[in-house]
Structure formats: structure tokens, C-alpha cells
Design a protein around this motif. Structure first.
Motif, PDB file in Angstrom:
ATOM      1  N   THR A  85       0.112   4.293   5.163  1.00 60.10           N
ATOM      2  CA  THR A  85      -0.455   3.074   5.747  1.00 60.10           C
ATOM      3  C   THR A  85      -0.269   3.075   7.261  1.00 60.10           C
ATOM      4  O   THR A  85       0.844   3.010   7.761  1.00 60.10           O
ATOM      5  CB  THR A  85       0.234   1.826   5.139  1.00 60.10           C
ATOM      6  OG1 THR A  85       0.292   1.988   3.727  1.00 60.10           O
ATOM      7  CG2 THR A  85      -0.526   0.568   5.478  1.00 60.10           C
ATOM      8  N   THR A  86      -1.382   3.158   7.957  1.00 65.01           N
ATOM      9  CA  THR A  86      -1.369   3.069   9.420  1.00 65.01           C
ATOM     10  C   THR A  86      -1.684   1.627   9.769  1.00 65.01           C
ATOM     11  O   THR A  86      -2.599   1.039   9.181  1.00 65.01           O
ATOM     12  CB  THR A  86      -2.469   3.971  10.004  1.00 65.01           C
ATOM     13  OG1 THR A  86      -2.279   5.289   9.523  1.00 65.01           O
ATOM     14  CG2 THR A  86      -2.444   3.969  11.514  1.00 65.01           C
ATOM     15  N   ILE A  87      -0.942   1.053  10.699  1.00 63.47           N
ATOM     16  CA  ILE A  87      -1.189  -0.356  11.043  1.00 63.47           C
ATOM     17  C   ILE A  87      -1.761  -0.480  12.456  1.00 63.47           C
ATOM     18  O   ILE A  87      -1.394   0.285  13.353  1.00 63.47           O
ATOM     19  CB  ILE A  87       0.097  -1.215  10.924  1.00 63.47           C
ATOM     20  CG1 ILE A  87       1.184  -0.735  11.904  1.00 63.47           C
ATOM     21  CG2 ILE A  87       0.602  -1.216   9.485  1.00 63.47           C
ATOM     22  CD1 ILE A  87       2.350  -1.708  12.022  1.00 63.47           C
TER      23      ILE A  87
ATOM     24  N   ILE B 211      -2.081 -10.179  -0.649  1.00 64.31           N
ATOM     25  CA  ILE B 211      -1.514  -9.348  -1.715  1.00 64.31           C
ATOM     26  C   ILE B 211      -2.645  -8.794  -2.582  1.00 64.31           C
ATOM     27  O   ILE B 211      -2.710  -7.589  -2.862  1.00 64.31           O
ATOM     28  CB  ILE B 211      -0.513 -10.175  -2.553  1.00 64.31           C
ATOM     29  CG1 ILE B 211       0.741 -10.428  -1.716  1.00 64.31           C
ATOM     30  CG2 ILE B 211      -0.179  -9.499  -3.883  1.00 64.31           C
ATOM     31  CD1 ILE B 211       1.706 -11.408  -2.301  1.00 64.31           C
ATOM     32  N   PHE B 212      -3.563  -9.671  -2.965  1.00 69.25           N
ATOM     33  CA  PHE B 212      -4.697  -9.247  -3.785  1.00 69.25           C
ATOM     34  C   PHE B 212      -5.500  -8.155  -3.065  1.00 69.25           C
ATOM     35  O   PHE B 212      -5.833  -7.116  -3.648  1.00 69.25           O
ATOM     36  CB  PHE B 212      -5.590 -10.463  -4.083  1.00 69.25           C
ATOM     37  CG  PHE B 212      -6.846 -10.105  -4.794  1.00 69.25           C
ATOM     38  CD1 PHE B 212      -6.862  -9.992  -6.177  1.00 69.25           C
ATOM     39  CD2 PHE B 212      -8.013  -9.838  -4.091  1.00 69.25           C
ATOM     40  CE1 PHE B 212      -8.019  -9.620  -6.839  1.00 69.25           C
ATOM     41  CE2 PHE B 212      -9.165  -9.460  -4.745  1.00 69.25           C
ATOM     42  CZ  PHE B 212      -9.172  -9.353  -6.130  1.00 69.25           C
ATOM     43  N   ALA B 213      -5.809  -8.377  -1.788  1.00 71.93           N
ATOM     44  CA  ALA B 213      -6.635  -7.406  -1.045  1.00 71.93           C
ATOM     45  C   ALA B 213      -5.893  -6.078  -0.885  1.00 71.93           C
ATOM     46  O   ALA B 213      -6.489  -5.005  -1.040  1.00 71.93           O
ATOM     47  CB  ALA B 213      -7.007  -7.978   0.321  1.00 71.93           C
TER      48      ALA B 213
ATOM     49  N   ILE C 179       0.846  -1.200   0.000  1.00 78.26           N
ATOM     50  CA  ILE C 179       0.000   0.000   0.000  1.00 78.26           C
ATOM     51  C   ILE C 179       0.883   1.252   0.000  1.00 78.26           C
ATOM     52  O   ILE C 179       0.595   2.232  -0.693  1.00 78.26           O
ATOM     53  CB  ILE C 179      -0.994  -0.029   1.184  1.00 78.26           C
ATOM     54  CG1 ILE C 179      -1.939  -1.233   1.046  1.00 78.26           C
ATOM     55  CG2 ILE C 179      -1.800   1.259   1.251  1.00 78.26           C
ATOM     56  CD1 ILE C 179      -2.809  -1.501   2.269  1.00 78.26           C
ATOM     57  N   SER C 180       1.995   1.210   0.741  1.00 77.58           N
ATOM     58  CA  SER C 180       2.919   2.358   0.743  1.00 77.58           C
ATOM     59  C   SER C 180       3.475   2.600  -0.661  1.00 77.58           C
ATOM     60  O   SER C 180       3.538   3.736  -1.125  1.00 77.58           O
ATOM     61  CB  SER C 180       4.077   2.116   1.713  1.00 77.58           C
ATOM     62  OG  SER C 180       3.605   1.917   3.012  1.00 77.58           O
TER      63      SER C 180
ATOM     64  N   VAL D 104      -7.410  -2.515  -2.314  1.00 77.19           N
ATOM     65  CA  VAL D 104      -7.791  -1.371  -1.477  1.00 77.19           C
ATOM     66  C   VAL D 104      -6.880  -0.174  -1.759  1.00 77.19           C
ATOM     67  O   VAL D 104      -7.344   0.980  -1.764  1.00 77.19           O
ATOM     68  CB  VAL D 104      -7.849  -1.754   0.029  1.00 77.19           C
ATOM     69  CG1 VAL D 104      -6.495  -2.009   0.626  1.00 77.19           C
ATOM     70  CG2 VAL D 104      -8.589  -0.694   0.830  1.00 77.19           C
ATOM     71  N   GLY D 105      -5.609  -0.442  -2.069  1.00 79.10           N
ATOM     72  CA  GLY D 105      -4.704   0.652  -2.443  1.00 79.10           C
ATOM     73  C   GLY D 105      -5.193   1.331  -3.715  1.00 79.10           C
ATOM     74  O   GLY D 105      -5.246   2.567  -3.809  1.00 79.10           O
TER      75      GLY D 105
END
Ligand code: PXL
Length: 280
Positions: free
Chosen positions: A32-34, A218-220, A25-26, A224-225
């Protein structure tokens, strides 16, 4: 810059959940907040893994964010460890959700007809309840069957999948995307429905006969990204499906491949190139 909160475990070794979502995502240009739900030595396909549950940290961390007035463009949940964490995820949706925040749920709990070791039928029911609060859910066939009390069939036809989609929409999610589905030989893909517009989302690419751990994450993450970067549903899921397939192929071609995950690090530059083309 847009900001996604992802809620899932840290498997320290294993190329899944946060160690996949954060870099992908980055790299897609989204902060990206975790929120780690647990720290495991490895994912749960390794023998003898260790687990430190972090449930008691989730509310204090998010209360701190609230005090700092933090907002998210999307909240993405993956592997959650317990019933209590599902309830906390609902509270986080209530606290940080709203019209400008996409709630994206990957109800990670099962594959190939079976629940993962940590989960039972009750957990599947609770996950179904969580999915009811989503804008978008991306279950695989097994997860969809467990959440809707449907018999799992590997040899399915379109009527079976359409009925399953209808049952999933009754859970309450606005957009329901089944992953790993195709109606043509040698293919895999996504098939889903936007209940708001009535639009069908369908994409098939070549099926590679190999199963690797972490490919769902990876797909998700790519989906979302891409949605957060403003891509349409069809473009976002096509990008995610193609990137996942490419990454599996590159991994298969690597004689020194790890057994426990895929070489997504090698294909991130191509993902970024493809995304740039779609955004330009
Ligand atoms: O990739 C899904 C996943 C995430 N996190 C943990 C897992 C799994 C799948 O088994 O074990 C800890």
C-alpha cells in the motif's frame, strides 16, 4: 506482490481514510502506497480539528515516483480536500493509469442526505467528473444523489434506484456500485451494474441499526484489496459488506467503544481468514 496507491487524507486520530486503508489493504497481502492529501488532527466530525493541506506536495511526490518508474495495480481515491486535489487526482490517473491499473473511486463527501462540512454543490459536480474516469465507483445514496441532481429519498424503491444507477453510468464509470442499498426490510447491502458485461452486482446482509464513522472507508478498502487479489466483483463486495457488518457488530458489543470509529483492528484476523478461503 500487487501494489495499490491510495490517495486520501491522514486523520491522525479517528479511524478513517489512510489510517484504515493502510492496515486493511496491507493485511490483505497488497503493498500500500499512500499519497496523503492533508493531515488533520482528527476527522471532521470532531470539533475544532486542525488541518494542514498538502496539495502542493502531491505533484512533487508523484513526479519522484515517475522518475523511479513506479507502477500501481490499482489507484484508490477517498476523501479529497479540494477542487484542486480532484484535478491532481485526474493527472495522477493519466500518469499512472492504463489497462493494467484499476481506478477505484469512493467519492467521499456526504452521507444521510447531507454534504460533509468541508464541501459544497460545486465540489459534488467536480467529484462527478472525477468518477467519470473510474473503472469502479462506490458512492453511497447521498453521494449518488448529489452527483446526479437527484432528490434524496430514504424511502426508495427499485425503480428509483435503477434510474439512479442509469444516471450514474452516464457519468462514465465502467462499474457503478451503490453502497448501503437493500430492497428488503432489515437489510443493507450493495447494488450495482457492470456496464461492460451488463452484470448486476447485488448483495444484502443484515442491517445493524447503528451509524459509525469510517465504515465506508473500511468497505472501500476491503473491496479494492479483494479486487486487486483477483476476486470477482460479487465476491469482493460480499467480503467487504460482511466484514463491515461484522466489525460494526463487534464494536457495538464493546462496552468501551470509541464514539468516533469502529474496532476494525479486532476483526482483521477474520478478514484475512475469509480472504484466504476465497483465494485458495
Ligand atoms: O470517513 C470519511 C472521511 C475521511 N476523512 C475525513 C473525514 C471523513 C468524513 O467525515 O472528515 C477528514
Amino acid at each position: 506482490m500487487k501494489r495499490i496507491l491510495t490517495i486520501q487524507d491522514i486523520s491522525c486520530l479517528g479511524k478513517c481514510s489512510i489510517t484504515v486503508a493502510l492496515p486493511i489493504i496491507s493485511a490483505m497481502g497488497v503493498e500500500t502506497t499512500i499519497l496523503p492529501t492533508a493531515v488533520l488532527s482528527t476527522h471532521t466530525m470532531f470539533p475544532d480539528f486542525t488541518v494542514k493541506d498538502l496539495t502542493d506536495q502531491l505533484i512533487p511526490i508523484t513526479e519522484h515516483w515517475k522518475s523511479q518508474n513506479v507502477k500501481f495495480d490499482a489507484i484508490y481515491t477517498g476523501y479529497l480536500g479540494s477542487a484542486e486535489e480532484i484535478e491532481i487526482a485526474k493527472k495522477i490517473f493519466a500518469d499512472f493509469g492504463g489497462d493494467d491499473t484499476l481506478i477505484f473511486i469512493d467519492p467521499v463527501m456526504a452521507d444521510n442526505g447531507k454534504l460533509y462540512p468541508a464541501f459544497d454543490l460545486e465540489y459534488a459536480k467536480l467529484n462527478a467528473g472525477l468518477c467519470g474516469e473510474a473503472d469502479i465507483i462506490v458512492p453511497n445514496l447521498t453521494e449518488a444523489c448529489f452527483m446526479t441532481d437527484t432528490e434524496y429519498k430514504e424511502d426508495y424503491d427499485k425503480a428509483y434506484i435503477d434510474e439512479l444507477l442509469q444516471k450514474l453510468t452516464k457519468l462514465g464509470a465502467k462499474k457503478v456500485i451503490l453502497t448501503g442499498i437493500a430492497f428488503n426490510d432489515g437489510k443493507t447491502g450493495v447494488y450495482g451494474l457492470d456496464t461492460v458485461t451488463g452484470e448486476t452486482i447485488a448483495y444484502e446482509n443484515n442491517r445493524i441499526d447503528a451509524a459509525f464513522h469510517g465504515t465506508g472507508d473500511i468497505f472501500a478498502s476491503v473491496s479494492v484489496g479483494a479486487l486487486t487479489r483477483g476476486l470477482s466483483l460479487n465476491d469482493a463486495f460480499k467480503l467487504a459488506a460482511d466484514y463491515t457488518a461484522k466489525t460494526i457488530q463487534v464494536t457495538l458489543d464493546n462496552p468501551a467503544k470509541p464514539w468516533y470509529g469502529v474496532d476494525f483492528e479486532a476483526t482483521i484476523p477474520e478478514l484475512v481468514d475469509e480472504l484466504r478461503k476465497l483465494i485458495a
